[in-house]
Write an enzyme that holds these catalytic residues in place. Structure first.
Site, PDB file in Angstrom:
ATOM      1  N   GLU A 104      17.326   7.837  -1.813  1.00  0.00           N
ATOM      2  CA  GLU A 104      18.368   7.059  -2.150  1.00  0.00           C
ATOM      3  C   GLU A 104      18.427   6.152  -3.266  1.00  0.00           C
ATOM      4  O   GLU A 104      17.398   5.719  -3.746  1.00  0.00           O
ATOM      5  CB  GLU A 104      18.679   6.025  -0.838  1.00  0.00           C
ATOM      6  N   CYS A 117      18.670   0.482  -8.292  1.00  0.00           N
ATOM      7  CA  CYS A 117      17.822   0.125  -7.610  1.00  0.00           C
ATOM      8  C   CYS A 117      17.165   1.308  -7.165  1.00  0.00           C
ATOM      9  O   CYS A 117      17.536   2.544  -6.597  1.00  0.00           O
ATOM     10  CB  CYS A 117      18.156  -0.670  -6.190  1.00  0.00           C
ATOM     11  N   CYS A 124       7.384   5.704   3.646  1.00  0.00           N
ATOM     12  CA  CYS A 124       6.248   4.596   3.158  1.00  0.00           C
ATOM     13  C   CYS A 124       5.504   4.486   4.301  1.00  0.00           C
ATOM     14  O   CYS A 124       5.737   4.760   5.369  1.00  0.00           O
ATOM     15  CB  CYS A 124       7.201   3.083   3.178  1.00  0.00           C
ATOM     16  N   CYS A 128       5.860  -2.099   7.699  1.00  0.00           N
ATOM     17  CA  CYS A 128       6.545  -3.599   8.084  1.00  0.00           C
ATOM     18  C   CYS A 128       7.575  -3.293   9.009  1.00  0.00           C
ATOM     19  O   CYS A 128       8.484  -2.318   9.132  1.00  0.00           O
ATOM     20  CB  CYS A 128       7.496  -3.968   6.729  1.00  0.00           C
ATOM     21  N   CYS A 131      11.464  -3.004   8.648  1.00  0.00           N
ATOM     22  CA  CYS A 131      12.179  -2.115   7.514  1.00  0.00           C
ATOM     23  C   CYS A 131      12.288  -0.741   8.139  1.00  0.00           C
ATOM     24  O   CYS A 131      11.585  -0.069   8.964  1.00  0.00           O
ATOM     25  CB  CYS A 131      10.918  -2.064   6.488  1.00  0.00           C
ATOM     26  N   GLY A 174      10.022   2.905  -0.444  1.00  0.00           N
ATOM     27  CA  GLY A 174       8.671   3.030  -0.710  1.00  0.00           C
ATOM     28  C   GLY A 174       8.010   1.769  -1.222  1.00  0.00           C
ATOM     29  O   GLY A 174       8.533   0.867  -1.597  1.00  0.00           O
ATOM     30  N   HIS A 231       7.818 -13.158   2.986  1.00  0.00           N
ATOM     31  CA  HIS A 231       8.621 -13.143   4.517  1.00  0.00           C
ATOM     32  C   HIS A 231       7.720 -14.111   5.379  1.00  0.00           C
ATOM     33  O   HIS A 231       8.227 -14.137   6.693  1.00  0.00           O
ATOM     34  CB  HIS A 231       8.452 -11.726   5.070  1.00  0.00           C
ATOM     35  N   CYS A 348      21.129  -2.138   3.377  1.00  0.00           N
ATOM     36  CA  CYS A 348      20.074  -2.123   4.309  1.00  0.00           C
ATOM     37  C   CYS A 348      18.978  -2.643   3.421  1.00  0.00           C
ATOM     38  O   CYS A 348      18.701  -2.313   2.221  1.00  0.00           O
ATOM     39  CB  CYS A 348      20.131  -0.902   4.792  1.00  0.00           C
TER      40      CYS A 348
HETATM   41  N1  SAH Z   1       7.879  -2.067  -0.778  1.00  0.00           N
HETATM   42  C1  SAH Z   1       8.375  -3.001  -1.483  1.00  0.00           C
HETATM   43  C2  SAH Z   1       9.305  -2.659  -2.289  1.00  0.00           C
HETATM   44  C3  SAH Z   1      10.704  -2.812  -1.222  1.00  0.00           C
HETATM   45  S1  SAH Z   1      11.790  -3.960  -1.668  1.00  0.00           S
HETATM   46  C4  SAH Z   1       8.301  -4.355  -0.858  1.00  0.00           C
HETATM   47  O1  SAH Z   1       7.921  -4.334   0.163  1.00  0.00           O
HETATM   48  O2  SAH Z   1       8.405  -5.595  -1.546  1.00  0.00           O
HETATM   49  C5  SAH Z   1      12.932  -4.166  -0.309  1.00  0.00           C
HETATM   50  C6  SAH Z   1      12.793  -5.539   0.150  1.00  0.00           C
HETATM   51  O3  SAH Z   1      13.727  -5.407   1.450  1.00  0.00           O
HETATM   52  C7  SAH Z   1      11.486  -5.831   0.653  1.00  0.00           C
HETATM   53  O4  SAH Z   1      11.466  -7.556   0.516  1.00  0.00           O
HETATM   54  C8  SAH Z   1      11.493  -5.803   2.045  1.00  0.00           C
HETATM   55  O5  SAH Z   1      10.479  -6.534   2.899  1.00  0.00           O
HETATM   56  C9  SAH Z   1      13.056  -6.294   2.341  1.00  0.00           C
HETATM   57  N2  SAH Z   1      13.429  -5.626   3.696  1.00  0.00           N
HETATM   58  C10 SAH Z   1      12.994  -4.643   4.316  1.00  0.00           C
HETATM   59  N3  SAH Z   1      13.835  -4.178   5.375  1.00  0.00           N
HETATM   60  C11 SAH Z   1      14.373  -5.257   5.516  1.00  0.00           C
HETATM   61  C12 SAH Z   1      15.579  -5.835   6.490  1.00  0.00           C
HETATM   62  N4  SAH Z   1      15.847  -5.045   7.707  1.00  0.00           N
HETATM   63  N5  SAH Z   1      16.039  -7.047   6.240  1.00  0.00           N
HETATM   64  C13 SAH Z   1      15.884  -7.707   5.127  1.00  0.00           C
HETATM   65  N6  SAH Z   1      15.030  -7.479   4.196  1.00  0.00           N
HETATM   66  C14 SAH Z   1      14.425  -6.036   4.597  1.00  0.00           C
END
Ligand code: SAH
Length: 361
Positions: A104, A117, A124, A128, A131, A174, A231, A348
């Site tokens: 995407e 983006c 990945c 997390c 995610c 990723g 976070h 998302c």
């Molecule tokens: N892997 C990298 C790049 C992804 S950036 C990173 O972790 O930073 C995407 C952002 O969206 C990250 O801050 C991730 O933690 C956040 N994210 C992922 N799933 C989410 C969710 N369900 N709600 C809010 N933020 C989320």
């Protein structure tokens, strides 16, 4: 340390992409095949100025060279499997890679420009717990050229209305630092003035916190904006949310961030997702303020995006503002992320826009 990727994840059996080549790589290849160096600039011009989609169109190159390139480097655009357009102008593209995987890419339209983006990996492996990108694990790394191609394809879509991609956020699917080499090559190509010529200050990379690469990235000397998905206000909560914290605990993470800020002189962004009842109380805001107390930074608060497979709940609006106010009162430079593309699901978490200018203050 994270385990090395398997050969299949690192070097998928696909044709190398022409967009993976920095100008100097192209010059070297040309000299290997006994072609003059100046052809490299011509090729770059076709790729990034004229944005052609085949070698046949490169009319000032000899046929022999065009054939040779065709045998060696992939140039064809990715197939667009789907395109969803939101009423706010956000467009989400689903592209198909050479080996059939889909990724995407999201275009966000702001009053200050167009931001793309990009995805850096198919899936990945960071795990997390909130995610969606990590649910199927990691299939493979993208080649640098497959990341460049995402920007180019969005740019081609914008060419129709004479618009330009003005910024890039590396916040798609990723973990960019798990594909470090691909990431750096990608950055060099899009940043090069003969490439897509997107200024480093208009590019933001976000990591979940793979500490050794934070040091490495600090030493690259690039003026790229840098964000860390924090976070949590302490290591216990962070480990619950992000397994990467068990490998690189918060203390080590913060140390690497201090190094980054000192080495680059740049401000860092922290992404802080608010997960209902987990990390969203006033006491957490206070603890967070203590944690980042003397770091030159900015905090982006992100209300959690609902992922059906995950059971996190949203923080009530009132509580979000209380959290924000607490940070501000403590002198923290914090904003709340404005959401885009809600009606098309582009918001998302893993695909969200992360542009400072966009936040509601
Ligand atoms: N892997 C990298 C790049 C992804 S950036 C990173 O972790 O930073 C995407 C952002 O969206 C990250 O801050 C991730 O933690 C956040 N994210 C992922 N799933 C989410 C969710 N369900 N709600 C809010 N933020 C989320």
């Amino acid at each position: 340390m994270l385990k090395p990727l398997s050969e299949k994840q690192q070097n998928p059996a696909i044709m190398p992409s022409i967009f993976s080549l920095e100008l100097t790589d192209l010059e070297n290849w040309l000299s290997d095949i006994k072609e003059p160096k100046f052809r490299a600039s011509q090729v770059y011009d076709w790729l990034y100025e004229k944005r052609v989609t085949s070698y046949e169109e490169m009319s000032n190159l000899p046929k022999g060279l065009r054939d040779k390139m065709k045998e060696t480097y992939h140039i064809e655009p990715m197939k667009e499997l789907a395109r969803q357009e939101s009423s706010d102008g956000t467009i989400k593209f689903l592209f198909e890679l050479q080996d059939g995987y889909s990724i995407e890419t999201v275009l966000m339209r702001h009053d200050y420009g167009n931001s793309v983006c990009v995805t850096t990996q198919v899936g990945c492996r960071l795990g997390c717990t909130f995610c969606a990108s990590t649910l199927g694990g990691l299939k493979r790394n993208l080649h640098a050229g497959e990341i460049v191609a995402q920007v180019l394809q969005v740019q081609r879509a914008l060419d129709a209305t004479d618009e330009r991609v003005s910024s890039i956020v590396i916040m798609g699917i990723g973990e960019p630092f798990d594909n470090y080499e691909g990431l750096i090559k990608f950055l060099k190509v899009v940043n090069h003035d003969k490439g897509l010529n997107i200024g480093a200050r208009h590019i933001t990379v976000s990591t979940s916190g793979i500490v050794p690469y934070i040091y490495k990235f600090a030493d690259e000397g690039m003026q790229i904006n840098f964000a860390v998905s924090l976070h949590a206000p302490n290591t216990e909560i962070r480990s619950r949310l992000m397994p990467v914290n068990r490998m690189y605990p918060m203390e080590e993470l913060m140390e690497s961030i201090r190094y980054y800020v000192k080495k680059t002189g740049r401000r860092i962004s922290f992404e802080y997702g608010l997960f209902g009842g987990v990390n969203d109380q006033v006491e957490h805001a206070e603890e967070l303020a203590d944690l980042i107390n003397n770091i030159k930074c900015h905090v982006n608060l992100i209300p959690v995006n609902y992922v059906p497979e995950r059971d996190y709940v949203r923080t009530p609006k009132k509580q979000i503002f209380k959290f924000l106010e607490t940070l501000k009162k403590r002198g923290v430079n914090a904003t709340l992320r404005r959401e885009q593309g809600h009606d098309i699901d582009a918001a998302c978490g893993q695909l969200r826009a992360k542009e400072r200018q966009e936040e509601t203050r």
